[in-house]
Scaffold this motif. Structure first.
Motif, PDB file in Angstrom:
ATOM      1  N   PHE A 172      29.167  -2.225   1.901  1.00  9.68           N
ATOM      2  CA  PHE A 172      29.632  -1.867   3.233  1.00  9.68           C
ATOM      3  C   PHE A 172      30.617  -0.700   3.195  1.00  9.68           C
ATOM      4  CE2 PHE A 172      28.115  -6.180   4.360  1.00  9.68           C
ATOM      5  CZ  PHE A 172      27.355  -5.834   5.471  1.00  9.68           C
ATOM      6  N   ILE A 173      31.445  -0.661   2.159  1.00  8.03           N
ATOM      7  CA  ILE A 173      32.361   0.475   2.017  1.00  8.03           C
ATOM      8  C   ILE A 173      31.582   1.763   1.817  1.00  8.03           C
ATOM      9  CG2 ILE A 173      34.120   1.520   0.536  1.00  8.03           C
ATOM     10  CD1 ILE A 173      35.213  -1.258   0.009  1.00  8.03           C
ATOM     11  N   SER A 174      30.545   1.714   0.976  1.00  8.44           N
ATOM     12  CA  SER A 174      29.734   2.915   0.732  1.00  8.44           C
ATOM     13  C   SER A 174      29.014   3.350   1.996  1.00  8.44           C
ATOM     14  CB  SER A 174      28.723   2.650  -0.387  1.00  8.44           C
ATOM     15  OG  SER A 174      27.783   1.659  -0.013  1.00  8.44           O
ATOM     16  N   ARG A 175      28.550   2.374   2.818  1.00  7.22           N
ATOM     17  CA  ARG A 175      27.896   2.732   4.072  1.00  7.22           C
ATOM     18  C   ARG A 175      28.864   3.458   5.007  1.00  7.22           C
ATOM     19  NH1 ARG A 175      23.097   3.381   3.017  1.00  7.22           N
ATOM     20  NH2 ARG A 175      24.067   3.479   0.949  1.00  7.22           N
ATOM     21  N   LEU A 176      30.092   2.975   5.043  1.00 10.25           N
ATOM     22  CA  LEU A 176      31.099   3.606   5.902  1.00 10.25           C
ATOM     23  C   LEU A 176      31.397   5.023   5.432  1.00 10.25           C
ATOM     24  CD1 LEU A 176      33.623   0.649   6.396  1.00 10.25           C
ATOM     25  CD2 LEU A 176      32.098   1.643   8.118  1.00 10.25           C
ATOM     26  N   LEU A 177      31.447   5.206   4.118  1.00  8.83           N
ATOM     27  CA  LEU A 177      31.707   6.535   3.580  1.00  8.83           C
ATOM     28  C   LEU A 177      30.559   7.491   3.885  1.00  8.83           C
ATOM     29  CD1 LEU A 177      33.289   5.668   0.102  1.00  8.83           C
ATOM     30  CD2 LEU A 177      34.457   6.497   2.152  1.00  8.83           C
ATOM     31  N   LEU A 178      29.331   6.989   3.825  1.00 11.77           N
ATOM     32  CA  LEU A 178      28.177   7.829   4.139  1.00 11.77           C
ATOM     33  C   LEU A 178      28.183   8.238   5.610  1.00 11.77           C
ATOM     34  CD1 LEU A 178      25.282   6.090   2.157  1.00 11.77           C
ATOM     35  CD2 LEU A 178      26.327   8.320   1.688  1.00 11.77           C
ATOM     36  N   LYS A 179      28.588   7.313   6.463  1.00 13.14           N
ATOM     37  CA  LYS A 179      28.641   7.621   7.895  1.00 13.14           C
ATOM     38  C   LYS A 179      29.722   8.646   8.231  1.00 13.14           C
ATOM     39  CE  LYS A 179      26.692   3.317   9.697  1.00 13.14           C
ATOM     40  NZ  LYS A 179      26.918   2.120  10.560  1.00 13.14           N
ATOM     41  N   SER A 180      30.689   8.781   7.325  1.00 13.09           N
ATOM     42  CA  SER A 180      31.751   9.766   7.565  1.00 13.09           C
ATOM     43  C   SER A 180      31.308  11.170   7.171  1.00 13.09           C
ATOM     44  CB  SER A 180      33.008   9.378   6.781  1.00 13.09           C
ATOM     45  OG  SER A 180      32.768   9.439   5.392  1.00 13.09           O
ATOM     46  N   HIS A 181      30.049  11.294   6.737  1.00 12.85           N
ATOM     47  CA  HIS A 181      29.454  12.591   6.412  1.00 12.85           C
ATOM     48  C   HIS A 181      30.202  13.313   5.294  1.00 12.85           C
ATOM     49  CE1 HIS A 181      26.919  12.099   9.927  1.00 12.85           C
ATOM     50  NE2 HIS A 181      27.991  11.889  10.658  1.00 12.85           N
ATOM     51  N   LEU A 182      30.619  12.561   4.284  1.00 10.52           N
ATOM     52  CA  LEU A 182      31.254  13.191   3.137  1.00 10.52           C
ATOM     53  C   LEU A 182      30.202  13.974   2.356  1.00 10.52           C
ATOM     54  CD1 LEU A 182      33.476  10.206   1.981  1.00 10.52           C
ATOM     55  CD2 LEU A 182      34.245  12.303   3.064  1.00 10.52           C
ATOM     56  N   LYS A 183      30.559  15.162   1.895  1.00 15.36           N
ATOM     57  CA  LYS A 183      29.596  16.040   1.248  1.00 15.36           C
ATOM     58  C   LYS A 183      29.465  15.791  -0.250  1.00 15.36           C
ATOM     59  CE  LYS A 183      30.168  19.785   4.602  1.00 15.36           C
ATOM     60  NZ  LYS A 183      30.496  21.218   4.799  1.00 15.36           N
ATOM     61  N   LYS A 184      30.383  15.073  -0.848  1.00 12.20           N
ATOM     62  CA  LYS A 184      30.299  14.810  -2.282  1.00 12.20           C
ATOM     63  C   LYS A 184      30.496  13.327  -2.535  1.00 12.20           C
ATOM     64  CE  LYS A 184      35.207  15.868  -3.044  1.00 12.20           C
ATOM     65  NZ  LYS A 184      36.154  16.667  -3.829  1.00 12.20           N
ATOM     66  N   PRO A 185      29.925  12.842  -3.653  1.00 12.02           N
ATOM     67  CA  PRO A 185      30.066  11.418  -3.978  1.00 12.02           C
ATOM     68  C   PRO A 185      31.533  11.022  -4.130  1.00 12.02           C
ATOM     69  CG  PRO A 185      28.403  12.472  -5.352  1.00 12.02           C
ATOM     70  CD  PRO A 185      29.124  13.569  -4.642  1.00 12.02           C
ATOM     71  N   VAL A 186      31.859   9.842  -3.667  1.00 11.26           N
ATOM     72  CA  VAL A 186      33.233   9.353  -3.746  1.00 11.26           C
ATOM     73  C   VAL A 186      33.265   8.106  -4.615  1.00 11.26           C
ATOM     74  CG1 VAL A 186      35.176   8.411  -2.467  1.00 11.26           C
ATOM     75  CG2 VAL A 186      33.836  10.280  -1.500  1.00 11.26           C
ATOM     76  N   TYR A 187      34.190   8.099  -5.557  1.00  5.26           N
ATOM     77  CA  TYR A 187      34.328   6.943  -6.444  1.00  5.26           C
ATOM     78  C   TYR A 187      34.966   5.793  -5.690  1.00  5.26           C
ATOM     79  CZ  TYR A 187      36.272   3.991 -10.139  1.00  5.26           C
ATOM     80  OH  TYR A 187      36.617   2.928 -10.928  1.00  5.26           O
ATOM     81  N   ILE A 188      34.380   4.616  -5.811  1.00  7.78           N
ATOM     82  CA  ILE A 188      34.942   3.412  -5.214  1.00  7.78           C
ATOM     83  C   ILE A 188      35.534   2.571  -6.332  1.00  7.78           C
ATOM     84  CG2 ILE A 188      34.476   1.312  -3.906  1.00  7.78           C
ATOM     85  CD1 ILE A 188      32.130   2.728  -2.602  1.00  7.78           C
ATOM     86  N   ALA A 189      36.834   2.390  -6.305  1.00  3.82           N
ATOM     87  CA  ALA A 189      37.477   1.557  -7.329  1.00  3.82           C
ATOM     88  C   ALA A 189      36.980   0.125  -7.174  1.00  3.82           C
ATOM     89  CB  ALA A 189      38.989   1.635  -7.188  1.00  3.82           C
ATOM     90  N   PHE A 190      36.311  -0.389  -8.206  1.00  2.00           N
ATOM     91  CA  PHE A 190      35.693  -1.708  -8.127  1.00  2.00           C
ATOM     92  C   PHE A 190      36.681  -2.829  -8.440  1.00  2.00           C
ATOM     93  CE2 PHE A 190      31.554  -4.134  -9.287  1.00  2.00           C
ATOM     94  CZ  PHE A 190      31.442  -4.576  -7.979  1.00  2.00           C
ATOM     95  N   ALA A 191      37.697  -2.523  -9.251  1.00  2.00           N
ATOM     96  CA  ALA A 191      38.654  -3.557  -9.665  1.00  2.00           C
ATOM     97  C   ALA A 191      39.362  -4.224  -8.486  1.00  2.00           C
ATOM     98  CB  ALA A 191      39.675  -2.974 -10.645  1.00  2.00           C
TER      99      ALA A 191
END
Length: 206
Positions: A172-191
Motif C-alpha cells: 500500500f505504501i508503494s501504491r501511494l508513492l506511485l500515485k504521487s507520480h515520483l519519477k525515480k524508484p524510492v527505497y522503502i525501509a522495511f525494518a
C-alpha cells in the motif's frame, strides 16, 4: 528510567549513523529527535503493562529496543547492522531456553528455533525469487536476518504474521508513492514495517 535509557540509546544510534554516513559516502541530515527516547520509554511501559516486573519484562523490553534501533538505522542508512540482528537472535534463543527450563518442556525453545528458521527462510526465498524475476535486489539480507531475530522471539506463527503484514503494508505504501507520480524508484525501509507488525502480534495475538 525509560527516558534516560532512551537518551543513551539515541546517542548510540546517532553516533552509528553519523559514522556510517561518512563510510558509505551518503548525505546525512540526521536530526536529534525525541521520538527515540519516547519509544524507548514506551517499550518499558508496554512490557510492564503486559508482563509486570518479570523476566518477560526484561527480554521483551530488549526486543522492542532492538527493533527501534534497527528501524531508525534502516530508515537513515538503508542497512541493518549484523551485530544488532545477532544480539537479537541470541537473546531470543536465550529467552526461549530460560522459559523451557522454567516450564520443564522444550516447546518454547523449539518454537523459537523454528520461528527463526521460518522467518529468515521464507523471506530469503522471497528475496531470491524477486532477484531472479526482476533482476534487481528487492529485499536486503539485513531484512532476512531481522526476520530470523523476530522469529526467535515470537515463534513461527508470529514470523509468518509479520511477513504477511509487512508485505501488505509495503504494498500500500508503494501504491501511494506511485500515485504521487515520483519519477525515480524510492527505497522503502522495511525494518520499521516489520518491527511494527511484530510488536502488534506480540501485544495482541501471542
Amino acid at each position: 528510567a525509560g527516558f534516560c535509557g532512551g537518551s543513551f540509546l539515541h546517542s548510540v544510534i546517532d553516533r552509528f549513523i553519523r559514522d556510517n554516513c561518512m563510510v558509505y559516502l551518503k548525505p546525512c541530515s540526521f536530526k536529534r529527535f525525541p521520538l527515540v527516547e519516547t519509544l524507548f520509554a514506551l517499550a518499558f511501559v508496554i512490557s510492564y503493562l503486559k508482563f509486570g516486573f518479570s523476566l518477560d519484562f526484561v527480554f521483551i523490553s530488549l526486543f522492542i529496543v532492538l527493533l527501534v534501533s534497527a528501524s531508525v538505522i534502516d530508515w537513515y542508512l538503508k542497512i541493518i547492522p549484523n551485530k544488532l540482528n545477532l544480539i537479537g537472535t541470541i537473546s531470543g534463543l536465550v529467552y526461549a531456553g530460560v522459559k523451557s527450563l522454567a516450564m520443564g518442556k522444550l516447546e518454547p525453545l523449539v518454537n523459537s528455533i523454528v520461528g527463526g528458521l521460518v522467518g529468515g527462510g521464507v523471506l530469503l526465498i522471497v528475496a531470491i525469487a524477486y532477484l531472479v524475476i526482476r533482476k534487481v535486489e528487492g529485499i536486503g539480507m539485513g531484512d532476512v536476518k531481522l526476520l530470523a531475530f523476530i522469529g526467535s522471539y515470537i515463534g513461527w506463527a508470529g514470523a509468518l504474521f509479520t511477513i504477511f503484514s509487512g508485505f501488505v503494508i509495503a504494498f500500500f505504501i508503494s501504491r501511494l508513492l506511485l500515485k504521487s507520480h515520483l519519477k525515480k524508484p524510492v527505497y522503502i525501509a522495511f525494518a520499521p514495517i516489520l518491527a511494527a507488525a511484530s510488536i502488534v502480534y506480540l501485544l495482541f495475538f501471542s
